[in-house]
Design a protein around this motif. Structure first.
Motif, PDB file in Angstrom:
ATOM      1  N   TYR A   1       0.811  -1.204   0.000  1.00 25.19           N
ATOM      2  CA  TYR A   1       0.000   0.000   0.000  1.00 25.19           C
ATOM      3  C   TYR A   1       0.854   1.268   0.000  1.00 25.19           C
ATOM      4  O   TYR A   1       0.416   2.302  -0.469  1.00 25.19           O
ATOM      5  N   PHE A   2       2.058   1.182   0.565  1.00 29.07           N
ATOM      6  CA  PHE A   2       3.006   2.301   0.510  1.00 29.07           C
ATOM      7  C   PHE A   2       4.404   1.770   0.826  1.00 29.07           C
ATOM      8  O   PHE A   2       4.569   0.646   1.306  1.00 29.07           O
ATOM      9  N   GLU A   3       5.395   2.591   0.533  1.00 26.46           N
ATOM     10  CA  GLU A   3       6.789   2.173   0.698  1.00 26.46           C
ATOM     11  C   GLU A   3       7.355   2.665   2.028  1.00 26.46           C
ATOM     12  O   GLU A   3       7.205   3.841   2.388  1.00 26.46           O
ATOM     13  N   CYS A   4       8.011   1.759   2.738  1.00 31.34           N
ATOM     14  CA  CYS A   4       8.779   2.132   3.931  1.00 31.34           C
ATOM     15  C   CYS A   4       9.628   0.937   4.342  1.00 31.34           C
ATOM     16  O   CYS A   4       9.436  -0.175   3.855  1.00 31.34           O
ATOM     17  N   ALA A   5      10.584   1.170   5.236  1.00 33.81           N
ATOM     18  CA  ALA A   5      11.462   0.100   5.711  1.00 33.81           C
ATOM     19  C   ALA A   5      10.675  -0.853   6.621  1.00 33.81           C
ATOM     20  O   ALA A   5       9.656  -0.471   7.191  1.00 33.81           O
ATOM     21  N   PRO A   6      11.133  -2.094   6.757  1.00 32.37           N
ATOM     22  CA  PRO A   6      10.466  -3.049   7.658  1.00 32.37           C
ATOM     23  C   PRO A   6      10.325  -2.499   9.072  1.00 32.37           C
ATOM     24  O   PRO A   6      11.247  -1.843   9.588  1.00 32.37           O
ATOM     25  N   ASN A   7       9.181  -2.744   9.690  1.00 35.89           N
ATOM     26  CA  ASN A   7       8.858  -2.316  11.056  1.00 35.89           C
ATOM     27  C   ASN A   7       8.654  -0.814  11.208  1.00 35.89           C
ATOM     28  O   ASN A   7       8.513  -0.314  12.324  1.00 35.89           O
ATOM     29  N   TYR A   8       8.643  -0.088  10.084  1.00 37.34           N
ATOM     30  CA  TYR A   8       8.358   1.345  10.133  1.00 37.34           C
ATOM     31  C   TYR A   8       6.915   1.635   9.693  1.00 37.34           C
ATOM     32  O   TYR A   8       6.482   2.779   9.746  1.00 37.34           O
ATOM     33  N   GLY A   9       6.190   0.631   9.235  1.00 36.36           N
ATOM     34  CA  GLY A   9       4.843   0.841   8.737  1.00 36.36           C
ATOM     35  C   GLY A   9       3.772   0.268   9.632  1.00 36.36           C
ATOM     36  O   GLY A   9       4.013  -0.672  10.396  1.00 36.36           O
ATOM     37  N   GLY A  10       2.581   0.846   9.547  1.00 33.21           N
ATOM     38  CA  GLY A  10       1.461   0.337  10.318  1.00 33.21           C
ATOM     39  C   GLY A  10       0.153   0.859   9.762  1.00 33.21           C
ATOM     40  O   GLY A  10       0.121   1.879   9.056  1.00 33.21           O
ATOM     41  N   PHE A  11      -0.944   0.161  10.071  1.00 30.44           N
ATOM     42  CA  PHE A  11      -2.275   0.569   9.637  1.00 30.44           C
ATOM     43  C   PHE A  11      -3.170   0.652  10.870  1.00 30.44           C
ATOM     44  O   PHE A  11      -3.255  -0.300  11.648  1.00 30.44           O
ATOM     45  N   VAL A  12      -3.797   1.798  11.059  1.00 26.46           N
ATOM     46  CA  VAL A  12      -4.641   2.019  12.232  1.00 26.46           C
ATOM     47  C   VAL A  12      -5.965   2.645  11.797  1.00 26.46           C
ATOM     48  O   VAL A  12      -6.104   3.122  10.669  1.00 26.46           O
ATOM     49  N   LYS A  13      -6.922   2.635  12.699  1.00 28.67           N
ATOM     50  CA  LYS A  13      -8.214   3.236  12.420  1.00 28.67           C
ATOM     51  C   LYS A  13      -8.086   4.769  12.460  1.00 28.67           C
ATOM     52  O   LYS A  13      -7.274   5.309  13.217  1.00 28.67           O
ATOM     53  N   PRO A  14      -8.903   5.475  11.664  1.00 33.14           N
ATOM     54  CA  PRO A  14      -8.808   6.945  11.604  1.00 33.14           C
ATOM     55  C   PRO A  14      -8.918   7.642  12.957  1.00 33.14           C
ATOM     56  O   PRO A  14      -8.281   8.673  13.176  1.00 33.14           O
ATOM     57  N   GLU A  15      -9.746   7.083  13.872  1.00 35.90           N
ATOM     58  CA  GLU A  15      -9.916   7.746  15.162  1.00 35.90           C
ATOM     59  C   GLU A  15      -8.645   7.731  16.020  1.00 35.90           C
ATOM     60  O   GLU A  15      -8.554   8.444  17.019  1.00 35.90           O
ATOM     61  N   ASN A  16      -7.682   6.908  15.634  1.00 35.92           N
ATOM     62  CA  ASN A  16      -6.422   6.841  16.381  1.00 35.92           C
ATOM     63  C   ASN A  16      -5.346   7.784  15.838  1.00 35.92           C
ATOM     64  O   ASN A  16      -4.220   7.784  16.338  1.00 35.92           O
ATOM     65  N   VAL A  17      -5.706   8.557  14.799  1.00 39.80           N
ATOM     66  CA  VAL A  17      -4.713   9.405  14.131  1.00 39.80           C
ATOM     67  C   VAL A  17      -5.085  10.873  14.268  1.00 39.80           C
ATOM     68  O   VAL A  17      -6.227  11.268  14.028  1.00 39.80           O
ATOM     69  N   GLU A  18      -4.093  11.681  14.643  1.00 39.66           N
ATOM     70  CA  GLU A  18      -4.264  13.135  14.720  1.00 39.66           C
ATOM     71  C   GLU A  18      -3.192  13.793  13.864  1.00 39.66           C
ATOM     72  O   GLU A  18      -1.999  13.533  14.050  1.00 39.66           O
ATOM     73  N   VAL A  19      -3.597  14.606  12.900  1.00 43.95           N
ATOM     74  CA  VAL A  19      -2.626  15.315  12.065  1.00 43.95           C
ATOM     75  C   VAL A  19      -2.363  16.692  12.655  1.00 43.95           C
ATOM     76  O   VAL A  19      -3.206  17.266  13.335  1.00 43.95           O
ATOM     77  N   GLY A  20      -1.164  17.201  12.397  1.00 47.21           N
ATOM     78  CA  GLY A  20      -0.792  18.507  12.939  1.00 47.21           C
ATOM     79  C   GLY A  20       0.684  18.769  12.786  1.00 47.21           C
ATOM     80  O   GLY A  20       1.393  18.095  12.026  1.00 47.21           O
ATOM     81  N   ASP A  21       1.162  19.748  13.528  1.00 46.52           N
ATOM     82  CA  ASP A  21       2.578  20.135  13.471  1.00 46.52           C
ATOM     83  C   ASP A  21       3.365  19.236  14.425  1.00 46.52           C
ATOM     84  O   ASP A  21       3.600  19.591  15.580  1.00 46.52           O
ATOM     85  N   PHE A  22       3.742  18.066  13.931  1.00 42.15           N
ATOM     86  CA  PHE A  22       4.494  17.103  14.731  1.00 42.15           C
ATOM     87  C   PHE A  22       5.836  16.847  14.044  1.00 42.15           C
ATOM     88  O   PHE A  22       5.978  15.868  13.299  1.00 42.15           O
ATOM     89  N   PRO A  23       6.822  17.740  14.248  1.00 41.13           N
ATOM     90  CA  PRO A  23       8.116  17.574  13.579  1.00 41.13           C
ATOM     91  C   PRO A  23       8.835  16.323  14.061  1.00 41.13           C
ATOM     92  O   PRO A  23       8.602  15.837  15.171  1.00 41.13           O
ATOM     93  N   GLU A  24       9.680  15.778  13.203  1.00 41.08           N
ATOM     94  CA  GLU A  24      10.459  14.615  13.580  1.00 41.08           C
ATOM     95  C   GLU A  24      11.380  14.956  14.738  1.00 41.08           C
ATOM     96  O   GLU A  24      11.988  16.018  14.759  1.00 41.08           O
ATOM     97  N   GLU A  25      11.458  14.052  15.701  1.00 40.71           N
ATOM     98  CA  GLU A  25      12.327  14.277  16.851  1.00 40.71           C
ATOM     99  C   GLU A  25      13.771  14.014  16.464  1.00 40.71           C
ATOM    100  O   GLU A  25      14.077  13.074  15.737  1.00 40.71           O
ATOM    101  N   ASP A  26      14.651  14.891  16.962  1.00 46.57           N
ATOM    102  CA  ASP A  26      16.088  14.709  16.725  1.00 46.57           C
ATOM    103  C   ASP A  26      16.614  13.741  17.767  1.00 46.57           C
ATOM    104  O   ASP A  26      16.835  14.128  18.925  1.00 46.57           O
ATOM    105  N   LEU A  27      16.808  12.496  17.388  1.00 52.70           N
ATOM    106  CA  LEU A  27      17.222  11.468  18.343  1.00 52.70           C
ATOM    107  C   LEU A  27      18.632  11.667  18.845  1.00 52.70           C
ATOM    108  O   LEU A  27      19.053  11.080  19.850  1.00 52.70           O
ATOM    109  N   ASP A  28      19.440  12.480  18.125  1.00 49.84           N
ATOM    110  CA  ASP A  28      20.829  12.716  18.546  1.00 49.84           C
ATOM    111  C   ASP A  28      20.924  13.872  19.518  1.00 49.84           C
ATOM    112  O   ASP A  28      21.969  14.132  20.115  1.00 49.84           O
ATOM    113  N   GLU A  29      19.813  14.614  19.674  1.00 48.64           N
ATOM    114  CA  GLU A  29      19.828  15.773  20.529  1.00 48.64           C
ATOM    115  C   GLU A  29      19.722  15.363  21.995  1.00 48.64           C
ATOM    116  O   GLU A  29      18.912  14.526  22.369  1.00 48.64           O
ATOM    117  N   LEU A  30      20.538  15.938  22.859  1.00 47.87           N
ATOM    118  CA  LEU A  30      20.527  15.608  24.289  1.00 47.87           C
ATOM    119  C   LEU A  30      19.516  16.487  25.020  1.00 47.87           C
ATOM    120  O   LEU A  30      19.339  17.625  24.661  1.00 47.87           O
TER     121      LEU A  30
END
Length: 247
Positions: free
Chosen positions: A218-247
């Motif tokens: 249904y779409f492209e992504c790396a293994p274990n990075y994809g998932g399918f959920v019901k619409p009520e479980n999803v909220e769209v908005g300004d959610f920038p990617e977290e910088d995992l290297d940032e302390l």
């Protein structure tokens, strides 16, 4: 000193539930029992072989808490409390028959509809006499109401889904799972699944697939990075990617 130490009450009341059983079984268990020994006790209660058994801890509302499959851990290592549930699943029964298969040595007993209708004292006869279930005078009304509710649920799912644009950043919240951030990659139906779904590519490997379900992509992504959920479980908005290297 022992590696593990139970510092709360030494026993806990748990209800075990498993496939094929309508009701659970509540018992008191010592918190210092090892999981492998706990599984052995559950063999005769559930019919599953301990070596192929998997356990999931559920809270009082039957919401997922955690897996319980480290055989050397003590029961008290896990956050179990009185009134919690243990969901038991297995791959093989104690009779040696894989789950989902029929024991070929057991002959299946069957009655034709005509033979069953002639028997007295059956569940069907009782329901007809008491006008229960499909024999109720209000059955057609109940059925129509259920169909109406199912239609309204489907319409609501579609309305929520239509508000989620592909490419939007989103936050996914599902009971029993950590909150996850990602990007909406797909909205629509899944083959063989009822209702509508949202395909999400997560920022971290917290998914279950690579954008595929039952072999269909249904779409492209790396293994274990994809998932399918019901619409009520999803909220769209300004959610920038977290910088995992940032302390």
């Amino acid at each position: 000193m022992s590696e593990y130490q139970v510092i709360t009450q030494s026993y806990v009341n748990l209800t075990t539930v498993s496939e094929g059983r309508e009701f659970g079984v509540e018992k008191k268990y010592p918190k210092d029992i090892k999981i492998i020994d706990f599984k052995n006790k559950l063999e005769m209660m559930t019919g599953f072989v301990a070596s192929g058994m998997s356990l999931r801890l559920l809270n009082k509302d039957k919401q997922f808490v955690c897996e319980m499959n480290e055989d050397d851990r003590m029961l008290g290592y896990y956050p179990c409390e009185d009134g919690y549930f243990v969901e038991v699943k297995g791959t093989t029964t104690v009779m040696g028959v894989p789950i989902g298969e029929i024991d070929p040595s057991v002959k299946k007993f069957e009655l034709t509809d005509e033979e069953y209708a002639k028997k007295r004292g059956t569940v069907k006869e009782f329901k007809q006499k008491m006008k229960l279930g499909q024999y109720s005078d209000q059955y057609s009304e109940i059925l129509a109401e259920k169909e109406k509710q199912a239609k309204e649920k489907l319409e609501n799912e579609k309305k929520l889904m239509d508000a989620l644009a592909v490419g939007s950043r989103c936050k996914v919240t599902v009971a029993g799972h950590p909150t996850r951030l990602g990007t909406v990659m797909y909205t629509g139906e899944l083959s063989g699944k009822p209702g509508y779904f949202v395909g999400v590519k997560y920022d971290e490997p917290l998914g279950k697939n690579d954008g595929s379900v039952n072999g269909k992509k249904y779409f492209e992504c790396a293994p274990n990075y994809g998932g399918f959920v019901k619409p009520e479980n999803v909220e769209v908005g300004d959610f920038p990617e977290e910088d995992l290297d940032e302390l």
